[in-house]
Each structure stands twice: as C-alpha cells, then as structure tokens.
Write a protein that holds these residues in place. Structure first.
Motif, PDB file in Angstrom:
ATOM      1  N   ASP A 192      30.401 -12.261   2.496  1.00 58.31           N
ATOM      2  CA  ASP A 192      30.438 -13.481   1.668  1.00 58.31           C
ATOM      3  C   ASP A 192      30.053 -13.168   0.221  1.00 58.31           C
ATOM      4  O   ASP A 192      30.633 -13.721  -0.715  1.00 58.31           O
ATOM      5  N   GLN A 242      19.352 -17.139  -3.725  1.00 59.13           N
ATOM      6  CA  GLN A 242      19.910 -18.487  -3.493  1.00 59.13           C
ATOM      7  C   GLN A 242      21.266 -18.582  -4.198  1.00 59.13           C
ATOM      8  O   GLN A 242      22.235 -19.086  -3.637  1.00 59.13           O
ATOM      9  N   THR A 243      21.331 -18.088  -5.420  1.00 58.70           N
ATOM     10  CA  THR A 243      22.604 -18.137  -6.163  1.00 58.70           C
ATOM     11  C   THR A 243      23.682 -17.342  -5.432  1.00 58.70           C
ATOM     12  O   THR A 243      24.851 -17.706  -5.454  1.00 58.70           O
ATOM     13  N   THR A 245      24.062 -17.308  -2.390  1.00 54.93           N
ATOM     14  CA  THR A 245      24.340 -18.128  -1.181  1.00 54.93           C
ATOM     15  C   THR A 245      23.819 -17.513   0.122  1.00 54.93           C
ATOM     16  O   THR A 245      24.297 -17.858   1.198  1.00 54.93           O
ATOM     17  N   ASP A 248      18.912 -20.104   2.980  1.00 48.39           N
ATOM     18  CA  ASP A 248      19.283 -21.356   3.636  1.00 48.39           C
ATOM     19  C   ASP A 248      18.083 -22.289   3.604  1.00 48.39           C
ATOM     20  O   ASP A 248      17.017 -21.930   3.090  1.00 48.39           O
ATOM     21  N   ARG A 273      20.210 -15.903   5.361  1.00 50.91           N
ATOM     22  CA  ARG A 273      20.672 -17.009   6.233  1.00 50.91           C
ATOM     23  C   ARG A 273      19.996 -16.888   7.604  1.00 50.91           C
ATOM     24  O   ARG A 273      20.655 -16.664   8.627  1.00 50.91           O
TER      25      ARG A 273
END
Ligand code: MEV
Length: 307
Positions: A192, A242-243, A245, A248, A273
């Motif tokens: 991702d 966090q940026t 992704t 969580d 995550r």
C-alpha cells in the motif's frame, strides 16, 4: 539447539524500504528455538511444531513455505542433495504477524539448526543473505532490516544495501511494547505504501525524507542518552506513519493513552495496521502506562530495555 530473538523497529519503518535509514533492536523477550533428534535411516527430514497438527516431512506439499524454504536454502547452501535423517522440533514465543520478525527469526533458527545437524558452520553474512531470501516470500520487497537485526542480535542503524552500522546506546531506557489483538501482513502494508508513493511521488518523497531526518536525530539521541528528545521523535515518526496510512484507530488510541499516562513518547512499530506499538517510559511512569495500554485493548504488554 538453535535460537533466534524477535526484533523491534524503533524508528524508520516503511521509509527504510525506500532508501531511508532505520533503527532496530533485538527483542530478547521473545524467541524461536529449534532442536534436532535423529530419525531412522531413510526417513529423511521431519518437522514438528505447534503450528502443525502433526509432524510433516520436508517432502510433504502441506508443509508451509515459511518452514520449507529456509531448510531447502540451507541444504542447498551446504550442497546437500539427500535429506538428513532428522526431526526438527520448533517452539516459538514470537507472535506471528505482530511486527516482531517472526518469519526472519524462524528462518534464522532453522538454518542454524540445519548447519548444526550437518556439523557445518555458516558465517553471519551468508546466514543474513539466506534469511533475506526467505523474507522476500513474506514481504515482497523487504528492506532487509528484519533479517539483519535478527541475525546480528545487536541494535543497528540500517540503510538498505549499505554496510550495517551497530549502535552503542549509552544510557539504558525502558520501552513498553504493546501487542494488538489484530495484525495486517507486512506484505499488504508495504504494498500500500508503494502504491501511495506511485500515486503521489512528490508528497510521499517529502514524508520519507522527513522520517529519514528523524532517524538520524534519533541515532544521536540514543548514543547521547537523551530520552526526552527520543520521546518527541517517536511522536513525530508516528505522525508521518499516519500520513503513510499504516496506522489505525487502535494504534493511534494506544499512543494517545500512553502519552496521557506519562510516556515520554509512543509510536507504532513494524508494518502497522495492528501488530504492535512501543512507548518510552521511566521507572515512575511505567506502571501507569502499562495499565493504560491494557485498559485500552492491548492484548499483552512486554517490558524491554534499550541499551
Ligand atoms: C517491517 O518490520 C519493517 C518494514 O519497514 C518493512 C521492511 O523494512 O522490509 C515495514
């Protein structure tokens, strides 16, 4: 008998896959161990593990790749074409997919155990290379940090494809490591982040470089024994993750609760995550922080020392 410890990434996960530095330490609180017993002539190689319902032969197609591949690589490395008649028993306290390097640790212990069974030795660089080959089936495009810290069992400052730089940490500091009840495969989160980078190369490149700056400063802070600065850097690093992704809701909440309970810093560690997060604590705050982590859904909290 062979053993391998788990690992913790302190700073720089994900950005390390894209050429930035990262810092990792061995996590001695969890480990894989393997032992060997002889089997009758002609039996070949068998594996016993809690992960398997019953012992499986190396030739059995049901044997997971994570077990087969390290053994096959080790046999090939020693030019052995006929399986030795042995049973390898594996026991592990490293939770799978929790960011503790369970796959790399398993591979290291298995390769060491095969070397042992064949009365051979393998030097750390060759071992590291073989474990890296195994990492590719777990992670797709691993940076190599997990196998490196697990094979050398020393805190390291790591840049992909560069010589390893051991770090000497002057002042011992305490970390709490919280495992979450859920985890995401590193293969997915790394993929991702790769896609995010492809879609927004300029923005994400700035994020990777900013993480790199944090890691370089963290290295100095570790060597100078500056926990206040390290705590701040952990929060900054978490913000960039966090940026990317890979945090969580629960990871963010555990970091928030750890800080509220007195931790000097907190961040997710590893693939993200789910998996695990780390909090930097002092003797006077560690009980409160541990209680806050457990009250907010951490499955387990491990205490470990850096340095
Ligand atoms: C996983 O422990 C660390 C990542 O940076 C992946 C890698 O470096 O291969 C997420």
């Amino acid at each position: 008998m062979a053993t391998a410890f788990g690992k913790l990434i302190l700073f720089g996960e994900h950005a390390v896959v894209h050429g930035q530095p990262s810092i990792a330490i061995p996590l001695r609180a969890v480990q894989v161990s393997t032992s060997i017993t002889p089997r009758p002539q002609g039996d070949g190689l068998w594996i016993t593990s809690k992960q398997l319902e019953h012992p499986l032969s190396l030739s059995d197609t049901q044997l997971p790749d994570a077990l087969r591949y390290p053994i096959e690589l080790a046999l090939r490395h020693f030019n052995i074409t006929q399986q030795p008649n042995i049973e390898v028993t594996i026991s592990s306290t490293i939770p799978m997919a929790s960011g503790f390097g369970s796959g790399a640790a398993l591979a290291k212990a298995l390769i060491d155990t095969i070397a042992d069974a064949l009365h051979q030795t393998i030097d750390p660089d060759a071992l590291n290379q073989l474990v890296y080959e195994v990492e590719k089936i777990h992670h797709g495009t691993p940076s190599g940090i997990d196998n490196t810290v697990i094979v050398y069992e020393h805190p390291i400052y790591f840049v992909k494809d560069q010589p390893i730089e051991p770090i000497n940490i002057s002042t011992p500091m305490t970390l709490l490591v919280a495992t979450l009840p859920h985890a995401t495969s590193t293969y997915i989160t790394v993929g991702d982040v790769n896609r995010l980078y492809e879609n927004e190369p300029e923005h994400i490149s700035i994020v990777f470089h900013s993480i790199g700056d944090i890691v370089r400063t963290a290295r100095q802070a570790l060597q100078n024994g500056d926990p206040l600065l390290l705590g701040k850097l952990m929060l900054d690093n978490h913000h960039y993750l966090q940026t990317l992704t890979v945090s969580d809701e629960q990871l963010d909440q555990l970091c928030y609760e750890a800080i509220n309970a007195g931790a000097l810093g907190a961040k997710l560690s590893g693939g993200g995550r789910g998996g695990n997060m780390i909090a930097l604590v002092t003797d006077s705050t560690k009980a409160n922080v541990k209680a806050a982590l457990l009250a907010n859904g951490a499955a387990t909290v491990i205490e470990t020392q850096i340095g």
